[in-house]
Design an enzyme around this catalytic site. Structure first.
Site, mmCIF file in Angstrom:
data_model
loop_
_atom_site.group_PDB
_atom_site.id
_atom_site.type_symbol
_atom_site.label_atom_id
_atom_site.label_comp_id
_atom_site.label_asym_id
_atom_site.label_seq_id
_atom_site.Cartn_x
_atom_site.Cartn_y
_atom_site.Cartn_z
ATOM 1 N N CYS A 130 0.797 -1.225 0.000
ATOM 2 C CA CYS A 130 0.000 0.000 0.000
ATOM 3 C C CYS A 130 0.827 1.272 0.000
ATOM 4 C CB CYS A 130 -0.928 -0.004 1.211
ATOM 5 S SG CYS A 130 -2.090 -1.392 1.208
ATOM 6 N N LYS A 195 -8.830 -0.202 10.438
ATOM 7 C CA LYS A 195 -8.773 -1.247 9.409
ATOM 8 C C LYS A 195 -7.848 -2.353 9.902
ATOM 9 C CE LYS A 195 -7.572 -2.081 4.557
ATOM 10 N NZ LYS A 195 -7.098 -1.464 3.298
ATOM 11 N N ARG A 205 -8.883 -9.209 -2.763
ATOM 12 C CA ARG A 205 -7.535 -9.181 -3.346
ATOM 13 C C ARG A 205 -7.511 -9.840 -4.717
ATOM 14 N NH1 ARG A 205 -4.336 -9.948 2.427
ATOM 15 N NH2 ARG A 205 -4.763 -7.805 3.109
ATOM 16 N N LYS A 248 -13.450 -1.556 9.575
ATOM 17 C CA LYS A 248 -13.335 -2.614 8.569
ATOM 18 C C LYS A 248 -12.477 -3.758 9.117
ATOM 19 C CE LYS A 248 -11.624 -3.407 3.850
ATOM 20 N NZ LYS A 248 -10.901 -2.844 2.704
ATOM 21 N N SER A 274 -15.453 -8.288 1.527
ATOM 22 C CA SER A 274 -15.641 -9.308 0.501
ATOM 23 C C SER A 274 -15.776 -10.720 1.059
ATOM 24 C CB SER A 274 -14.491 -9.259 -0.503
ATOM 25 O OG SER A 274 -13.246 -9.494 0.142
ATOM 26 N N TYR A 313 -21.228 -5.136 -0.647
ATOM 27 C CA TYR A 313 -21.420 -5.707 -1.982
ATOM 28 C C TYR A 313 -22.838 -6.244 -2.154
ATOM 29 C CZ TYR A 313 -16.395 -5.297 -1.714
ATOM 30 O OH TYR A 313 -15.120 -4.788 -1.541
#
Length: 325
Positions: A130, A195, A205, A248, A274, A313
């Site tokens: 990152c 996070k 990913r 998260k 996800s 999602y």
């Protein structure tokens, strides 16, 4: 009076009574829908581990964003898969990269839809970390400069909000200063403040092609065992100018969400990630759970824990189920 029985069931006798006393209400307006934008045109390829979610070229991202908007969802969150990657992630601030193209298209077509852009380098670097690598470590301070450049590029494209997810120290202040210096004082920052280094990110990913090529992200994402550290991270981001705070993942961290909500005045977003999404989808496809009831129960639980909004999602499906209900 000695024989008086208290009967809580009286307030459960009908759907009308239950609605009158309901403590938390889930609405399509609470939801944010993530989109994965790729190069090209007329591209809409389903992501195998995330059924119902797609790799979308900018033109198709516009179409899917319209579907979300028409379902009552007020915001989308864009992630990008670039045409090229390098050590610094320079395609992240390239004005012609897929996210910037998609932002321009969506805002031109749907000016009232809130467009949020994820700010991180992991999708754009050839090493998958990152930030900028020096030796075998991510260098915090040199990464801040690139994050600021990326945020400015998204603002120039028309984004309403930027969402730094990198977990570098000081990144909210750095991005705020960069945006303000370029005249973007009205661009909000939705910070991934708490996070965690979670096992629930696996499908993402794959979707974002962002797995690190060496090591892992535990030197910058948080240890799942820690709660006090989350409050420290949130306090720092609020002090640096974060407008909205993200926790998260969501399902395993509802206690963190609740603590953040009760400790700070900023709006709180839950990221229903996800892996959480994929588990529900897999169980539903096997007939082990009722997908609609399970999804709405989980999202309601996030609201109850303190989330003002939920990045998920499931957003389009959930919005349609809520409308039908």
């Amino acid at each position: 009076m000695g024989n008086l029985m208290i009967r809580p069931r009286r307030l459960r006798v009908s759907s009308g009574v239950r609605a009158m006393v309901r403590e938390n209400t889930l609405d399509a307006g609470d939801l944010v829908f993530p989109l994965f934008v790729v190069p090209g045109s007329r591209v809409k390829n389903e992501i195998p581990s995330m059924p119902g979610n797609y790799h979308l070229s900018p033109d198709m991202a516009e179409e899917v964003a319209r579907e979300a908007y028409e379902a009552g969802i007020p915001a989308v969150l864009l992630f990008g898969l670039p045409e090229y990657k390098d050590a610094e992630g320079s395609s992240a601030w390239d004005a012609n990269s897929p996210v910037q193209q998609a932002v321009r298209r969506i805002k031109a077509a749907l000016p009232e839809l809130v467009v949020i852009t994820d700010v991180c380098l992991c999708e754009y670097t050839d090493h998958g970390h990152c930030g900028i690598i020096k030796g075998q470590k991510v260098d915090n301070d040199s990464t801040l400069v690139r994050l600021g450049q990326t945020a400015i590029s998204y603002a120039e494209a028309g984004a309403d909000m930027v969402a730094p997810s990198d977990m570098m120290d000081g990144r909210v202040a750095s991005i705020r200063q960069a945006l303000d210096a370029c005249g973007f004082q009205d661009i909000s920052i939705m910070s991934y403040a708490a996070k965690y280094a979670s096992a629930f990110y696996g499908p993402f990913r794959e979707a974002a092609d962002s797995a690190p090529q060496f090591g892992d992200r535990r030197t910058y994402q948080m240890d799942p065992a820690n709660a006090r550290e989350a409050l420290k991270e949130v306090a720092l981001d609020v002090q640096e100018g974060a407008d909205i705070i993200i926790v998260k993942p969501a399902m395993a961290y509802m206690d963190i969400m609740h603590q953040v909500k009760t400790s700070f005045r900023q709006p709180v977003a839950a990221y229903n990630v996800s892996g959480e999404f994929a588990m529900v989808k897999a169980a539903a496809r096997n007939g082990w759970i009722d997908e609609k009831r399970t999804v709405l129960e989980l999202l309601t639980g996030m609201k109850r824990a303190g989330a003002d909004m939920i990045i998920t999602y499931h957003a389009v499906d959930a919005a349609k189920w809520l409308r039908d209900r």
